[in-house]
Write an enzyme that holds these catalytic residues in place. Structure first.
Site, mmCIF file in Angstrom:
data_model
loop_
_atom_site.group_PDB
_atom_site.id
_atom_site.type_symbol
_atom_site.label_atom_id
_atom_site.label_comp_id
_atom_site.label_asym_id
_atom_site.label_seq_id
_atom_site.Cartn_x
_atom_site.Cartn_y
_atom_site.Cartn_z
ATOM 1 N N SER A 239 -13.589 122.387 120.581
ATOM 2 C CA SER A 239 -13.495 123.822 120.834
ATOM 3 C C SER A 239 -14.077 124.572 119.645
ATOM 4 O O SER A 239 -14.412 123.981 118.626
ATOM 5 C CB SER A 239 -12.034 124.218 121.014
ATOM 6 O OG SER A 239 -11.397 124.199 119.748
ATOM 7 N N LYS A 240 -14.186 125.885 119.803
ATOM 8 C CA LYS A 240 -14.722 126.699 118.704
ATOM 9 C C LYS A 240 -13.942 126.470 117.427
ATOM 10 O O LYS A 240 -14.496 126.414 116.341
ATOM 11 C CB LYS A 240 -14.663 128.176 119.071
ATOM 12 C CG LYS A 240 -15.938 128.633 119.697
ATOM 13 C CD LYS A 240 -16.201 130.090 119.427
ATOM 14 C CE LYS A 240 -17.609 130.373 119.912
ATOM 15 N NZ LYS A 240 -17.775 131.532 120.691
ATOM 16 N N ARG A 241 -12.628 126.404 117.582
ATOM 17 C CA ARG A 241 -11.789 126.249 116.404
ATOM 18 C C ARG A 241 -12.051 124.918 115.683
ATOM 19 O O ARG A 241 -11.909 124.791 114.480
ATOM 20 C CB ARG A 241 -10.305 126.365 116.797
ATOM 21 C CG ARG A 241 -9.454 126.771 115.633
ATOM 22 C CD ARG A 241 -8.034 127.168 115.987
ATOM 23 N NE ARG A 241 -7.740 127.228 117.399
ATOM 24 C CZ ARG A 241 -6.861 126.438 118.001
ATOM 25 N NH1 ARG A 241 -6.212 125.539 117.324
ATOM 26 N NH2 ARG A 241 -6.608 126.579 119.289
ATOM 27 N N GLY A 243 -14.920 123.566 115.424
ATOM 28 C CA GLY A 243 -16.249 123.539 114.805
ATOM 29 C C GLY A 243 -17.386 123.664 115.800
ATOM 30 O O GLY A 243 -18.551 123.610 115.423
#
Ligand code: GLU
Length: 465
Positions: A239-241, A243
């Site tokens: 996910s974005k979190r 990376g």
């Protein structure tokens, strides 16, 4: 000629998973003196594909990838796709289907009730009657109705799909005439001469459909390499979190492109237990047949470790240039090399590097409270006062770290002091905290006069706070 491509759907930025796919295709093409093409898959999306392409090229420029030829935009190729739809219709390899949405829904319900996979039943495949009024037909391709579709995947080995499980006469043109995804992908790859495709294994299930298109149009089927996805450390989709963000975000976070590429090339591919790969080595050694069969996990620590390695080994010129983007310009500083050497082993990112550099280059705006409590008292202030005076009257020129080392040692000897009584107070005076590279390096970079000023500023602060 070996031809690969990168075919992103336009999202407005290049995602790191996309960059890995692009890198693999790029390396493989260059290694074989082939071509690496870029195609923007913008048929379904009404986004600004020009902007998306620019974002991709910006990221390519940053990491040093380049593509051959002009960028292909699917949205500009509808006439080509129409021509092939026409051809398949004329050859009896595709047909109009007049099924209404209601009929399709009803069929789907029946199949679900029978616990069957929803699948078009071919009712217009051999239709010769009068078409029903008022229905804009879709065009369906005649797919095989039984048997298997098999291909040799360069990573997964022999991949075989049972036609019953994955295929029906799928739509190649919607009622409004627009072509569908798998149809245009196959046509483009064929027309662009793409003969080796390295892509995410989320596209594995599209492959049998694309093979049907290749076969119907008499095109050669390319070699496929389906690369396992990048997962997060807990084995879930990145996910974005974790990376999974814009490649340019890594630039803003202070990563060097070679660290990111090294990280990505190893994320799914290995060559013995080698971890560090220069661009040249990647070009020489990368082979998609050696891509791991299982998914790889994103490891943020590993990326930091690689980045630290590349910072440590970068040239002065390079680091000085890179630091400009982080508001540190030391090009004209007479101790720039001492500064770079003092920090290159300590910084994991250029952001850290620039923060540490600023802490030395600019007089402290404030002092770390804990460090003040621990190291700065009347006695330390008195030592600093004497030290500043000693620096002031010193006759030898104070320039290099070694000059400051000599003068400081002479001072300690004269006063009967130990380094630990002096080092932290000097650090606090110079950078505002008890953390810095070697005090002699710092003093040399700051310079005698400014060092004295900073000591006086700390003394003043101590007396007025
Ligand atoms: N456009 C697809 C994507 O962004 C890639 C298609 C392909 O590689 O065949 O995932």
């Amino acid at each position: 000629m070996l031809t690969t491509r990168f075919a992103p759907s336009p999202t407005g930025y290049l995602h790191i998973g996309g960059l890995r796919t692009a890198l693999y295709n790029y390396l493989w093409a260059r290694k074989n003196s082939g071509r690496f093409l870029l195609r923007i898959e913008d048929t379904d999306l009404k986004r600004n594909s020009q902007e998306a392409a620019e974002a991709i090229e910006e990221a390519f420029r940053w990491v040093g990838l380049s593509h051959d030829d002009e960028i292909i935009y699917q949205s500009q190729r509808f006439d080509i796709y129409k021509k092939y739809i026409r051809q398949l219709l004329d050859e009896g390899k595709a047909y109009y289907c007049y099924m209404t949405k209601e009929e399709l829904d009803a069929l789907r319900k029946e199949q679900q009730a029978r616990k069957e996979r929803p699948r078009y039943d071919g009712r217009y495949r051999d239709f010769t009657g009068t078409p029903p009024e008022g229905v804009d037909p879709v065009v369906r391709i005649k797919a095989p109705q039984s048997g298997t579709i098999t291909f040799e995947d360069g990573i997964k080995g022999t991949v075989s799909f049972r036609v019953e499980d994955v295929l029906d006469d799928f739509i190649i043109a919607r009622a409004d005439g627009t072509p569908t995804y798998n149809f245009v992908v196959a046509i483009d790859d064929a027309l662009m001469g793409v003969n080796e495709i390295i892509r995410g294994d989320d596209h594995l299930s599209n492959t049998p459909k694309q093979i049907v298109v290749y076969q119907s149009l008499g095109f050669d089927i390319p070699k496929f390499y389906h690369v396992p996805m990048i997962l997060n450390p807990s084995g879930k989709k990145l996910s974005k979190r974790d990376g999974a963000m814009d490649v340019m975000e890594y630039k803003r976070m202070g990563y060097l492109p070679e660290a990111l590429l090294n990280f990505l090339v190893r994320l799914g591919w290995s060559h013995g237990d080698q971890e560090i790969f220069s661009f040249q080595e990647m070009l020489e050694l990368f082979d998609p047949k050696e891509i791991n069969k299982s998914a790889s996990a994103y490891n943020a620590q590993k990326l930091l470790w690689l980045n630290a390695h590349y910072i440590k080994n970068a040239s002065y010129e390079r680091l000085i240039e890179e630091l400009k983007a982080f508001d540190v310009n030391i090009e004209d500083h007479d101790k720039k090399e001492i500064l770079v050497d003092a920090l290159r082993d300590r910084a994991k990112t250029l952001v850290e590097f620039s923060e540490m550099a600023r802490a030395i280059l600019e007089a402290p705006q404030s002092y770390d409270e804990k460090a003040m409590k621990k190291f700065i008292n009347e006695e330390a202030i008195e030592i600093l006062r004497k030290y500043a005076a000693y620096l002031n009257i010193s006759e030898s020129p104070l320039h290099l770290p070694v000059d400051f080392e000599q003068v400081t040692k002479a001072f300690m000897e004269k006063e009967g002091l130990k380094m630990k009584q002096l080092a932290q107070p000097i650090r606090i005076a110079m950078v505002g905290s008890a953390v810095s590279p070697s005090v002699y390096d710092v003093l040399s970079i700051v310079g005698k006069e400014e060092a004295v000023r900073r000591i006086e500023a700390l003394i003043h602060y101590f007396h007025t706070k």
